[in-house]
Design a protein around this motif. Structure first.
Motif, PDB file in Angstrom:
ATOM      1  N   VAL A 104      68.511  11.697  97.053  1.00 56.07           N
ATOM      2  CA  VAL A 104      68.668  11.659  95.590  1.00 56.07           C
ATOM      3  C   VAL A 104      69.645  12.742  95.114  1.00 56.07           C
ATOM      4  N   ALA A 105      69.531  13.936  95.720  1.00 50.75           N
ATOM      5  CA  ALA A 105      70.364  15.079  95.299  1.00 50.75           C
ATOM      6  C   ALA A 105      71.829  14.900  95.705  1.00 50.75           C
ATOM      7  N   ALA A 106      72.115  13.919  96.562  1.00 54.97           N
ATOM      8  CA  ALA A 106      73.503  13.714  97.004  1.00 54.97           C
ATOM      9  C   ALA A 106      74.307  12.870  96.015  1.00 54.97           C
ATOM     10  N   TYR A 107      73.643  12.223  95.044  1.00 60.19           N
ATOM     11  CA  TYR A 107      74.361  11.351  94.103  1.00 60.19           C
ATOM     12  C   TYR A 107      75.041  12.166  93.003  1.00 60.19           C
ATOM     13  N   GLY A 108      76.349  11.926  92.836  1.00 61.94           N
ATOM     14  CA  GLY A 108      77.131  12.660  91.833  1.00 61.94           C
ATOM     15  C   GLY A 108      76.543  12.541  90.430  1.00 61.94           C
ATOM     16  N   GLY A 109      76.078  11.333  90.073  1.00 60.98           N
ATOM     17  CA  GLY A 109      75.539  11.113  88.722  1.00 60.98           C
ATOM     18  C   GLY A 109      74.264  11.906  88.483  1.00 60.98           C
ATOM     19  N   VAL A 110      73.456  12.048  89.532  1.00 62.78           N
ATOM     20  CA  VAL A 110      72.220  12.841  89.419  1.00 62.78           C
ATOM     21  C   VAL A 110      72.598  14.309  89.237  1.00 62.78           C
ATOM     22  N   ARG A 111      73.556  14.771  90.042  1.00 58.68           N
ATOM     23  CA  ARG A 111      73.952  16.178  89.985  1.00 58.68           C
ATOM     24  C   ARG A 111      74.558  16.539  88.625  1.00 58.68           C
ATOM     25  N   GLU A 112      75.360  15.587  88.102  1.00 57.93           N
ATOM     26  CA  GLU A 112      76.000  15.844  86.809  1.00 57.93           C
ATOM     27  C   GLU A 112      74.934  16.130  85.733  1.00 57.93           C
ATOM     28  N   ARG A 113      73.888  15.299  85.695  1.00 58.41           N
ATOM     29  CA  ARG A 113      72.831  15.491  84.692  1.00 58.41           C
ATOM     30  C   ARG A 113      72.091  16.815  84.945  1.00 58.41           C
ATOM     31  N   MET A 114      71.778  17.105  86.207  1.00 52.89           N
ATOM     32  CA  MET A 114      71.004  18.319  86.516  1.00 52.89           C
ATOM     33  C   MET A 114      71.811  19.583  86.213  1.00 52.89           C
ATOM     34  N   VAL A 115      73.084  19.567  86.564  1.00 53.50           N
ATOM     35  CA  VAL A 115      73.928  20.745  86.313  1.00 53.50           C
ATOM     36  C   VAL A 115      74.025  20.992  84.797  1.00 53.50           C
ATOM     37  N   GLY A 116      74.164  19.899  84.028  1.00 57.48           N
ATOM     38  CA  GLY A 116      74.211  20.027  82.564  1.00 57.48           C
ATOM     39  C   GLY A 116      72.933  20.665  82.037  1.00 57.48           C
ATOM     40  N   LEU A 117      71.784  20.179  82.543  1.00 58.55           N
ATOM     41  CA  LEU A 117      70.493  20.733  82.105  1.00 58.55           C
ATOM     42  C   LEU A 117      70.367  22.200  82.502  1.00 58.55           C
ATOM     43  N   GLN A 118      70.815  22.521  83.729  1.00 57.83           N
ATOM     44  CA  GLN A 118      70.703  23.914  84.210  1.00 57.83           C
ATOM     45  C   GLN A 118      71.523  24.857  83.330  1.00 57.83           C
ATOM     46  N   GLY A 188      76.382  18.331 104.521  1.00 55.20           N
ATOM     47  CA  GLY A 188      77.377  17.315 104.844  1.00 55.20           C
ATOM     48  C   GLY A 188      77.749  16.405 103.690  1.00 55.20           C
ATOM     49  N   ARG A 189      77.025  16.499 102.561  1.00 56.57           N
ATOM     50  CA  ARG A 189      77.308  15.544 101.485  1.00 56.57           C
ATOM     51  C   ARG A 189      78.668  15.813 100.836  1.00 56.57           C
ATOM     52  N   GLN A 190      79.202  14.756 100.192  1.00 53.83           N
ATOM     53  CA  GLN A 190      80.540  14.882  99.592  1.00 53.83           C
ATOM     54  C   GLN A 190      80.517  15.690  98.302  1.00 53.83           C
ATOM     55  N   VAL A 191      79.477  15.481  97.500  1.00 52.27           N
ATOM     56  CA  VAL A 191      79.434  16.159  96.198  1.00 52.27           C
ATOM     57  C   VAL A 191      78.694  17.488  96.342  1.00 52.27           C
ATOM     58  N   SER A 192      79.339  18.577  95.960  1.00 52.03           N
ATOM     59  CA  SER A 192      78.724  19.910  95.968  1.00 52.03           C
ATOM     60  C   SER A 192      77.926  20.226  97.232  1.00 52.03           C
ATOM     61  N   PRO A 193      78.544  20.152  98.420  1.00 53.46           N
ATOM     62  CA  PRO A 193      77.781  20.496  99.625  1.00 53.46           C
ATOM     63  C   PRO A 193      77.336  21.956  99.602  1.00 53.46           C
ATOM     64  N   LEU A 194      76.237  22.218 100.321  1.00 57.07           N
ATOM     65  CA  LEU A 194      75.773  23.607 100.411  1.00 57.07           C
ATOM     66  C   LEU A 194      76.816  24.434 101.144  1.00 57.07           C
ATOM     67  N   ARG A 195      77.340  25.430 100.509  1.00 65.44           N
ATOM     68  CA  ARG A 195      78.239  26.370 101.204  1.00 65.44           C
ATOM     69  C   ARG A 195      78.184  27.713 100.482  1.00 65.44           C
ATOM     70  N   LYS A 196      78.560  28.742 101.218  1.00 63.47           N
ATOM     71  CA  LYS A 196      78.536  30.077 100.641  1.00 63.47           C
ATOM     72  C   LYS A 196      79.769  30.230  99.762  1.00 63.47           C
TER      73      LYS A 196
END
Ligand code: DC
Length: 227
Positions: A104-118, A188-196
């Motif tokens: 679920v967290a790998a979907y760009g549309g989900v991330r867009e909404r969550m980042v906005g809320l954050q 490994g995900r395309q949108v906002s992968p975990l990285r330092k």
């Protein structure tokens, strides 16, 4: 980039690295708001599963994330999460949610909404946020960034103890597999992968106690932010 009134401390890191405990402790000691962004992705996942939506059905998952009524509030255990007004803070920690949240967290549309809320939740507060992309995407201009790592063995043992303390039955092998699988998907995900983030301070917490980690991060925060 938006001008902000408060101080932002961003803590990213792998699953089970102890970053939640660290972020909570740091926020409490500094008197800052604490925001667990992973809990928000868990809340979307819980809602999707509860409504019988397949986690691989991206368009329906993203639509559910967009209309989700999600609020957070400070609680004894750190942060409470409410979906449609109901407290789901405990339910979102269960293995059936953990096993599906990376998809679920790998979907760009989900991330867009969550980042906005954050960003909305953080507005005008002194805040410690923890997650996977808070120093790279949510607040690339954070005042201070940490990146927390720890060995897979230690992370699996720690997560097993946490789950057992909550009465959730599982095995070390299953917890380890879940952690490895989540690392693989999160990194490994395309949108906002975990990285330092290049400007994040790395802390390897293997073998460190909670107090040692918190004291170390607190000393750095006090020095760098002149608190
Ligand atoms: O930290 P956690 O285990 O509760 O995170 C749950 C999931 O959400 C995990 O698969 C990583 C993902 N996540 C994310 O993609 N971005 C964040 N900022 C926080 C968590």
């Amino acid at each position: 980039m938006q001008k902000r009134a408060g101080i932002v401390i961003a803590i990213d890191g792998v699953s089970g690295s102890g970053k939640s405990t660290l972020a909570k402790g740091l926020a409490a000691r500094l008197g800052f708001v604490y925001l667990d962004t992973g809990a928000m992705y868990r809340a979307v996942t819980w809602k999707v599963l509860t409504d019988g939506i397949g986690v691989h059905d991206e368009s329906r998952v993203v639509a559910a994330a967009r209309r989700l009524s999600l609020t957070v509030a400070p609680g004894d255990a750190g942060m409470k999460v409410f979906v449609d007004g109901a407290d789901v803070s405990e339910e979102i920690r269960r293995p059936y949610v953990s096993d599906n949240v990376s998809v679920v967290a790998a979907y760009g549309g989900v991330r867009e909404r969550m980042v906005g809320l954050q960003r909305e939740i953080a507005a005008d507060h002194n805040i410690v946020l923890e997650g996977r992309d808070v120093g790279t995407v949510v607040f690339p201009n954070a005042d201070l960034k940490f990146f927390i790592d720890a060995s897979v063995d230690e992370r699996a043992k720690r997560r097993l103890a946490e789950l057992q303390a909550k009465g959730i039955a599982t095995s070390l092998e299953d917890v380890r597999k879940n952690i490895e699988e989540r690392d693989r998907i999160d990194s490994g995900r395309q949108v906002s992968p975990l990285r330092k983030a290049p400007d994040a301070l790395a802390i390897d917490s293997t073998g460190m106690t909670i107090d040692e980690k918190t004291d170390k991060a607190l000393a750095i925060a006090r020095e760098r932010l002149r608190l």
